[in-house]
Design an enzyme around this catalytic site. Structure first.
Site, PDB file in Angstrom:
ATOM      1  N   CYS A   1       0.722  -1.234   0.106  1.00 56.86           N
ATOM      2  CA  CYS A   1       0.102  -0.099  -0.077  1.00 56.86           C
ATOM      3  C   CYS A   1       0.925   1.077  -0.056  1.00 56.86           C
ATOM      4  CB  CYS A   1      -0.904  -0.081   1.220  1.00 56.86           C
ATOM      5  SG  CYS A   1      -1.885   1.529   1.478  1.00 56.86           S
TER       6      CYS A   1
ATOM      7  N   GLU B   1       3.189  -6.031   8.657  1.00 56.10           N
ATOM      8  CA  GLU B   1       3.380  -4.910   8.408  1.00 56.10           C
ATOM      9  C   GLU B   1       4.349  -4.431   9.380  1.00 56.10           C
ATOM     10  OE1 GLU B   1       0.148  -1.657   8.374  1.00 56.10           O
ATOM     11  OE2 GLU B   1       1.860  -0.483   9.152  1.00 56.10           O
TER      12      GLU B   1
ATOM     13  N   THR C   1       0.062   0.833  10.690  1.00 59.15           N
ATOM     14  CA  THR C   1      -1.101   2.067  10.059  1.00 59.15           C
ATOM     15  C   THR C   1      -2.676   1.464  10.673  1.00 59.15           C
ATOM     16  OG1 THR C   1      -1.186   0.262   8.325  1.00 59.15           O
ATOM     17  CG2 THR C   1       0.179   2.164   7.919  1.00 59.15           C
TER      18      THR C   1
ATOM     19  N   CYS D   1      -3.330   4.954   9.607  1.00 55.88           N
ATOM     20  CA  CYS D   1      -3.782   5.244   8.467  1.00 55.88           C
ATOM     21  C   CYS D   1      -5.308   5.978   8.390  1.00 55.88           C
ATOM     22  CB  CYS D   1      -3.990   4.202   7.432  1.00 55.88           C
ATOM     23  SG  CYS D   1      -4.807   4.252   5.991  1.00 55.88           S
TER      24      CYS D   1
ATOM     25  N   ASN E   1      -6.545  -4.735  12.696  1.00 54.24           N
ATOM     26  CA  ASN E   1      -7.558  -3.514  12.704  1.00 54.24           C
ATOM     27  C   ASN E   1      -9.104  -3.972  12.938  1.00 54.24           C
ATOM     28  OD1 ASN E   1      -9.753  -2.751   9.930  1.00 54.24           O
ATOM     29  ND2 ASN E   1      -8.783  -1.435  11.190  1.00 54.24           N
TER      30      ASN E   1
ATOM     31  N   SER F   1     -10.273  -5.313   6.164  1.00 55.65           N
ATOM     32  CA  SER F   1     -10.033  -6.723   5.764  1.00 55.65           C
ATOM     33  C   SER F   1     -11.365  -7.700   5.235  1.00 55.65           C
ATOM     34  CB  SER F   1      -9.098  -7.468   6.215  1.00 55.65           C
ATOM     35  OG  SER F   1      -9.429  -7.537   7.615  1.00 55.65           O
TER      36      SER F   1
HETATM   37  S1  SF4 Z   1      -5.462   0.306   6.315  1.00 57.29           S
HETATM   38 FE1  SF4 Z   1      -4.524   2.012   5.220  1.00 57.29          FE
HETATM   39  S2  SF4 Z   1      -2.303   1.732   5.094  1.00 57.29           S
HETATM   40 FE2  SF4 Z   1      -3.266  -0.238   5.658  1.00 57.29          FE
HETATM   41  S3  SF4 Z   1      -3.477  -1.100   3.729  1.00 57.29           S
HETATM   42 FE3  SF4 Z   1      -5.317  -0.370   3.990  1.00 57.29          FE
HETATM   43  S4  SF4 Z   1      -5.170   1.866   3.243  1.00 57.29           S
HETATM   44 FE4  SF4 Z   1      -3.203   0.892   3.339  1.00 57.29          FE
END
Ligand code: SF4
Length: 288
Positions: free
Chosen positions: A96, A128, A164, A198, A228, A270
């Site tokens: 990304c 990441e 992020t 992010c 996330n 996701s």
């Molecule tokens: S959360 Fe933000 S930084 Fe992470 S992959 Fe998705 S767009 Fe990219």
């Protein structure tokens, strides 16, 4: 009972881009490997596997030669690129752009200030985070709680970044404690805080709060391994105690909907939209 899907939930642009790259090559019947799960969602992974995507782990990657390998949105440490070069592997890089910028910033801070302790607020071992730590040749310190701050030397300069997809609220808590400690040491001017969470995550945080408050029951859909997902579920739970985390429809218990007149369905960056739609239909057909 009213059922609403949160229009802001679902794949972020980083994941959409990585999946689009994979699908394009697979449509052309190009044999494609992906280093690690392309997305932290088992059902989406099953779908991608059915159209030909083959997931490999690092051990297998190191032994491969002359293949085409996709790098997912999480990014990779420099070592992965070196192995690919040595083994004549063609990389399709779907890192990304937000992660790429963060990798560059960490590398620059590390190489320009060799005294500075590079700290990353994130989950140790997450892909990441491994990519970020790799920018410092393994020297960055990964922290995940206020207790982990004890590992830092407050006399030396510190630059703190974030994975992020971490919780903005937790990041703020950690930074505020770090500021307190460095003020007590008289070294606050040596602290640099780079909030690298992010926008797709921090904006969702606010939108999700409004959405979760609006409904009697919240069904949060995410893979169990998604960082996330965990962070955004906590956001729902903090404003609506009737929030439930599921990965698939079979985990739903219908007594959750007793006395509920509205259900909100939402998910992580996701979580595929098709899955949230399937879950909405499943609830609707079983609660009529
Ligand atoms: S959360 Fe933000 S930084 Fe992470 S992959 Fe998705 S767009 Fe990219």
């Amino acid at each position: 009972m009213k059922i609403e899907i949160d229009k802001y939930s679902g794949f972020c642009f980083g994941v959409i881009n990585a999946i689009a790259k994979a699908e394009k090559l697979l449509k052309e019947n190009i044999p494609l490997y992906c280093l690690g799960d392309l997305v932290h969602n088992n059902l989406e992974m099953d779908r991608l596997q059915k159209i030909g995507l083959q997931t490999i782990q690092y051990e297998e990657f190191k032994k491969m030669k002359n293949a085409i390998v996709l790098i997912r949105a999480h990014g990779e440490p420099p070592e992965t690129y070196e192995i690919a070069k040595k083994n004549n592997i063609t990389l399709i890089d779907a890192t990304c752009p937000v992660v790429l910028r963060l990798q560059k910033k960490i590398k620059k801070t590390y190489t320009e200030n060799n005294e500075t302790q590079i700290v990353i607020f994130g989950k140790k071992g997450h892909a990441e985070v491994n990519g970020l730590v790799g920018q410092t040749y393994g020297n960055a310190l990964v922290i995940n709680s206020i207790d982990d701050l004890d590992k830092l030397d407050f006399n030396k300069p510190i630059a703190i970044f974030s994975q992020t997809t971490q919780s903005p609220h937790k990041y703020d808590e950690i930074v505020s404690e770090l500021k307190k400690r460095m003020t007590a040491y008289g070294t606050i001017e040596k602290l640099e805080c780079i909030n690298s969470i992010c926008n797709q995550v921090s904006l969702r945080d606010k939108e999700l709060k409004n959405f979760a408050q609006k409904h009697d029951v919240i069904i949060f859909v995410s893979g169990k391994q998604s960082s996330n997902g965990k962070a955004l579920f906590e956001v729902c739970k903090s404003v609506n105690p009737q929030s439930y985390f599921i990965s698939e429809a079979s985990e739903i218990q219908f007594e959750w909907f007793n006395n509920a007149s509205s259900v909100g369905i939402c998910g992580a960056t996701s979580t595929p939209m098709w899955l949230m739609k399937n879950i909405a239909e499943y609830i609707e057909s079983h609660t009529k």
